[in-house]
Design a protein around this motif. Structure first.
Motif, short mmCIF file in Angstrom:
data_model
loop_
_atom_site.label_atom_id
_atom_site.label_comp_id
_atom_site.label_asym_id
_atom_site.label_seq_id
_atom_site.Cartn_x
_atom_site.Cartn_y
_atom_site.Cartn_z
N THR A 1 2.93 -1.34 17.16
CA THR A 1 2.43 -0.32 18.10
C THR A 1 1.35 0.57 17.51
OG1 THR A 1 4.00 1.42 17.46
CG2 THR A 1 4.73 -0.18 19.15
N GLY A 2 1.27 0.64 16.19
CA GLY A 2 0.34 1.57 15.55
C GLY A 2 0.86 2.99 15.48
N GLU A 3 2.06 3.21 16.01
CA GLU A 3 2.66 4.55 16.00
C GLU A 3 3.62 4.67 14.82
OE1 GLU A 3 2.02 7.11 18.13
OE2 GLU A 3 0.45 5.83 18.98
N PRO A 4 3.49 5.72 14.01
CA PRO A 4 4.45 5.91 12.92
C PRO A 4 5.88 6.01 13.45
CG PRO A 4 2.57 7.36 12.64
CD PRO A 4 2.45 6.74 14.02
N MET A 5 6.83 5.52 12.66
CA MET A 5 8.22 5.47 13.09
C MET A 5 9.12 6.09 12.02
SD MET A 5 10.57 4.29 15.12
CE MET A 5 12.18 3.55 15.19
N SER B 1 0.83 -1.21 0.00
CA SER B 1 0.00 0.00 0.00
C SER B 1 0.86 1.26 0.00
CB SER B 1 -0.91 0.01 1.23
OG SER B 1 -1.49 1.29 1.41
N ALA B 2 0.65 2.10 -0.98
CA ALA B 2 1.39 3.38 -1.02
C ALA B 2 1.09 4.21 0.22
CB ALA B 2 1.02 4.15 -2.29
N ASP B 3 -0.13 4.18 0.70
CA ASP B 3 -0.51 4.97 1.87
C ASP B 3 0.22 4.55 3.13
OD1 ASP B 3 -2.25 6.45 0.30
OD2 ASP B 3 -4.01 5.24 0.85
N ALA B 4 0.60 3.28 3.22
CA ALA B 4 1.25 2.77 4.43
C ALA B 4 2.69 3.26 4.58
CB ALA B 4 1.24 1.24 4.43
N VAL B 5 3.37 3.49 3.48
CA VAL B 5 4.80 3.84 3.51
C VAL B 5 5.11 5.00 4.44
CG1 VAL B 5 6.71 4.73 2.09
CG2 VAL B 5 5.27 2.87 1.23
N ALA B 6 4.30 6.03 4.45
CA ALA B 6 4.55 7.21 5.27
C ALA B 6 4.58 6.88 6.76
CB ALA B 6 3.50 8.27 4.99
N ASN B 7 4.06 5.72 7.16
CA ASN B 7 4.04 5.34 8.56
C ASN B 7 5.32 4.66 9.03
OD1 ASN B 7 1.28 6.04 9.45
ND2 ASN B 7 0.75 4.69 7.76
N TYR B 8 6.14 4.18 8.11
CA TYR B 8 7.34 3.45 8.55
C TYR B 8 8.62 3.79 7.81
CZ TYR B 8 6.42 0.18 4.66
OH TYR B 8 6.21 -0.39 3.43
N ASP B 9 8.56 4.56 6.74
CA ASP B 9 9.79 4.89 6.03
C ASP B 9 10.69 5.72 6.93
OD1 ASP B 9 11.22 5.04 3.25
OD2 ASP B 9 11.28 7.06 4.12
N PHE B 10 11.93 5.29 7.13
CA PHE B 10 12.81 5.97 8.09
C PHE B 10 13.14 7.39 7.68
CE2 PHE B 10 16.02 4.33 5.21
CZ PHE B 10 17.07 5.23 5.29
N LEU B 11 13.01 7.71 6.41
CA LEU B 11 13.27 9.08 5.95
C LEU B 11 12.04 9.97 6.00
CD1 LEU B 11 15.41 8.20 2.82
CD2 LEU B 11 16.23 9.17 4.97
N GLY B 12 10.91 9.40 6.40
CA GLY B 12 9.68 10.18 6.42
C GLY B 12 9.11 10.38 5.03
N GLN B 13 9.49 9.50 4.10
CA GLN B 13 8.99 9.61 2.74
C GLN B 13 7.54 9.15 2.65
OE1 GLN B 13 12.31 8.75 -0.38
NE2 GLN B 13 12.25 7.02 1.02
N SER B 14 6.92 9.57 1.57
CA SER B 14 5.60 9.06 1.22
C SER B 14 5.76 8.29 -0.09
CB SER B 14 4.61 10.21 1.05
OG SER B 14 5.05 11.06 0.00
#
Length: 151
Positions: A132-136, A25-38
């Motif tokens: 955790t459900g928390e973005p990282m 999912s493209a939408d999910a990436v923003a929740n875990y990409d270490f660079l804060g990418q979307s």
């Protein structure tokens, strides 16, 4: 199949569906990409971009075996004439956990030149977010400072 240039495994407490969705999912990436990418999806390709819009990576899906295996291209856009390589994600279920194996083949350089660190950080972010459900996000913005305004 050739031996991977880089391989990493991790165990994540999540459902097979949740891990599959996070990886596709493209939408999910923003929740875990270490660079804060979307990311955005264009057909079978995920296009990653920094917050200022600089495209860093194209990942075209080659093979999708639902909930168990994904094979994508890895097309770096942060350096001119960068070589395209291939990434395989293998998902296995082990009780309450999913075992995720990442295999990266066809790298043009030694993985210790940054690829390995990028994978370690990305999978740590993925694991944290799914558990955790928390973005990282934890660093790397300095890598893109030279591209400000290139988008």
């Amino acid at each position: 199949m050739t031996k991977p240039d880089f391989m990493m495994e991790t165990h994540i407490r999540c459902s097979q569906d949740a891990l599959w969705d996070a990886l596709t999912s493209a939408d999910a990436v923003a929740n875990y990409d270490f660079l804060g990418q979307s990311a955005r999806r264009e057909g079978d390709t995920l296009i990653y971009a920094t917050p200022d819009g600089f495209e860093t990576l194209h990942a075209r899906e080659i093979t999708l075996d639902p909930k168990s295996r994904i094979v994508t291209t890895f097309e770096p856009k942060w350096e001119p004439d960068a070589k395209t390589s291939e990434v395989t994600y293998l998902i296995g279920v082990e009780g309450e956990y999913c075992k995720l194996t990442v295999e990266h083949r066809g790298l043009a350089h030694d993985p210790s030149d940054g690829t390995a660190d990028g994978w370690v950080r990305t999978l740590a972010g993925l694991k944290t977010w799914l558990e955790t459900g928390e973005p990282m996000h934890f660093g790397g913005d300095h890598l893109w400072a030279e591209h400000e305004g290139d988008a």
